[in-house]
Design a protein around this motif. Structure first.
Motif, PDB file in Angstrom:
ATOM      1  N   TYR A  28       1.340  -1.456  -0.558  1.00  0.00           N
ATOM      2  CA  TYR A  28      -0.368  -0.029   0.139  1.00  0.00           C
ATOM      3  C   TYR A  28       0.935   1.156   0.572  1.00  0.00           C
ATOM      4  CZ  TYR A  28      -4.261  -2.311   1.585  1.00  0.00           C
ATOM      5  OH  TYR A  28      -5.374  -3.560   1.449  1.00  0.00           O
ATOM      6  N   GLN A  81       0.774   5.418   0.438  1.00  0.00           N
ATOM      7  CA  GLN A  81      -0.019   6.422   1.941  1.00  0.00           C
ATOM      8  C   GLN A  81       0.754   7.920   0.955  1.00  0.00           C
ATOM      9  OE1 GLN A  81       0.643   7.249   5.887  1.00  0.00           O
ATOM     10  NE2 GLN A  81      -1.547   7.206   5.758  1.00  0.00           N
ATOM     11  N   GLU A  93      -3.010  11.600   3.042  1.00  0.00           N
ATOM     12  CA  GLU A  93      -4.630  11.007   2.435  1.00  0.00           C
ATOM     13  C   GLU A  93      -4.441   9.834   2.933  1.00  0.00           C
ATOM     14  OE1 GLU A  93      -3.193  12.806  -2.130  1.00  0.00           O
ATOM     15  OE2 GLU A  93      -3.808  10.351  -1.999  1.00  0.00           O
ATOM     16  N   GLY A  94      -5.345   8.498   2.841  1.00  0.00           N
ATOM     17  CA  GLY A  94      -4.792   7.854   3.195  1.00  0.00           C
ATOM     18  C   GLY A  94      -4.313   6.391   2.509  1.00  0.00           C
ATOM     19  N   LEU A  95      -4.713   5.342   2.654  1.00  0.00           N
ATOM     20  CA  LEU A  95      -3.610   3.963   2.210  1.00  0.00           C
ATOM     21  C   LEU A  95      -3.844   4.096   0.813  1.00  0.00           C
ATOM     22  CD1 LEU A  95      -2.773   4.266   5.002  1.00  0.00           C
ATOM     23  CD2 LEU A  95      -2.011   1.711   4.710  1.00  0.00           C
TER      24      LEU A  95
END
Lengths: 111, 111
Positions: free
Chosen positions: B36, B38, B42-44
């Motif tokens: 992932y 990030q 921001e979010g992942l």
């Protein structure tokens, strides 16, 4: 294409206050998760749910409660906030072997 | 128990340099593996994945190969750009409902 929506985006609490973070997903996912992200600690799982009406503890559940009354919503509650709960909180959802879909996070500060 | 070990950062590179972030895990069986990313504020979001041994996941110039023998899933990119500056997380799917996240590696690419 809303995906995973978290509210609120920001919040400041005083020690001892309570609040609820809301997570909503529109993908009909079975599994939902609450993580907290702290500098140098990565993501740590607070609680999770494998379906409507079910919840389970993650790695760091103390001081938090959750509820999954509807499949699309997963609520995270803080009954008596403490400064140690200052963090960025992320909700996520998934199904089967699919990857996690994350919300954009809630930045919580407890003074 | 199950765990994931990710290369510590921060990592600072110049544009067009080669990037590698090591990730190894311990788990029973052969979990699906995810990276992932990030981006700041921001979010992942999912970068790439591999679901079985010798699978190679790729996206945006990044690659990672599922190495069963060494229980590794190292992330690589041959020529990084400033826009690749982000935090990268390795995350094996430990069981049907739980992903374990590495601590995250902060990558900064200088122009």
């Amino acid at each position: 294409n809303a995906g995973v929506t978290q509210t609120p985006k920001f919040r400041v609490l005083k020690t001892g206050q309570s609040m609820t973070l809301l997570c909503a997903q529109d993908m009909n996912h079975e599994y939902m998760y609450w993580y907290r992200q702290d500098p140098g600690m990565g993501l740590r799982l607070i609680h999770y749910s494998v379906g409507e009406g079910t919840t389970a503890k993650g790695e760091v559940p103390d001081g938090y409660n959750v509820s999954r009354l509807k499949k699309q919503n997963f609520l995270l509650g803080l009954e008596s906030a403490a400064p140690s709960q200052t963090s960025v909180y992320f909700c996520a959802s998934r199904d089967g072997n699919s990857p996690l879909h994350f919300g954009n996070g809630t930045r919580l500060t407890v003074t | 128990g199950d765990s994931v070990t990710q290369m510590e950062g921060p990592v600072t590179l110049s544009e067009e340099a080669f990037l590698t972030i090591n990730c190894t895990y311990t788990a029973t069986g052969y979990p699906s593996l995810f990276w992932y990313v990030q981006y700041p504020g921001e979010g992942l979001q999912l970068l790439l994945k591999a679901t079985k041994a010798d699978d190679k996941g790729s996206n945006k110039g990044f690659e990672a190969t599922y190495r069963k023998e060494t229980t590794s899933f190292h992330l690589e990119k041959g020529s990084v750009q400033v826009s690749d500056s982000a935090v990268y997380f390795c995350a094996p799917l430990i069981n049907d409902y739980k992903l374990s996240f590495g601590a995250g590696t902060t990558v900064t690419v200088r122009a």
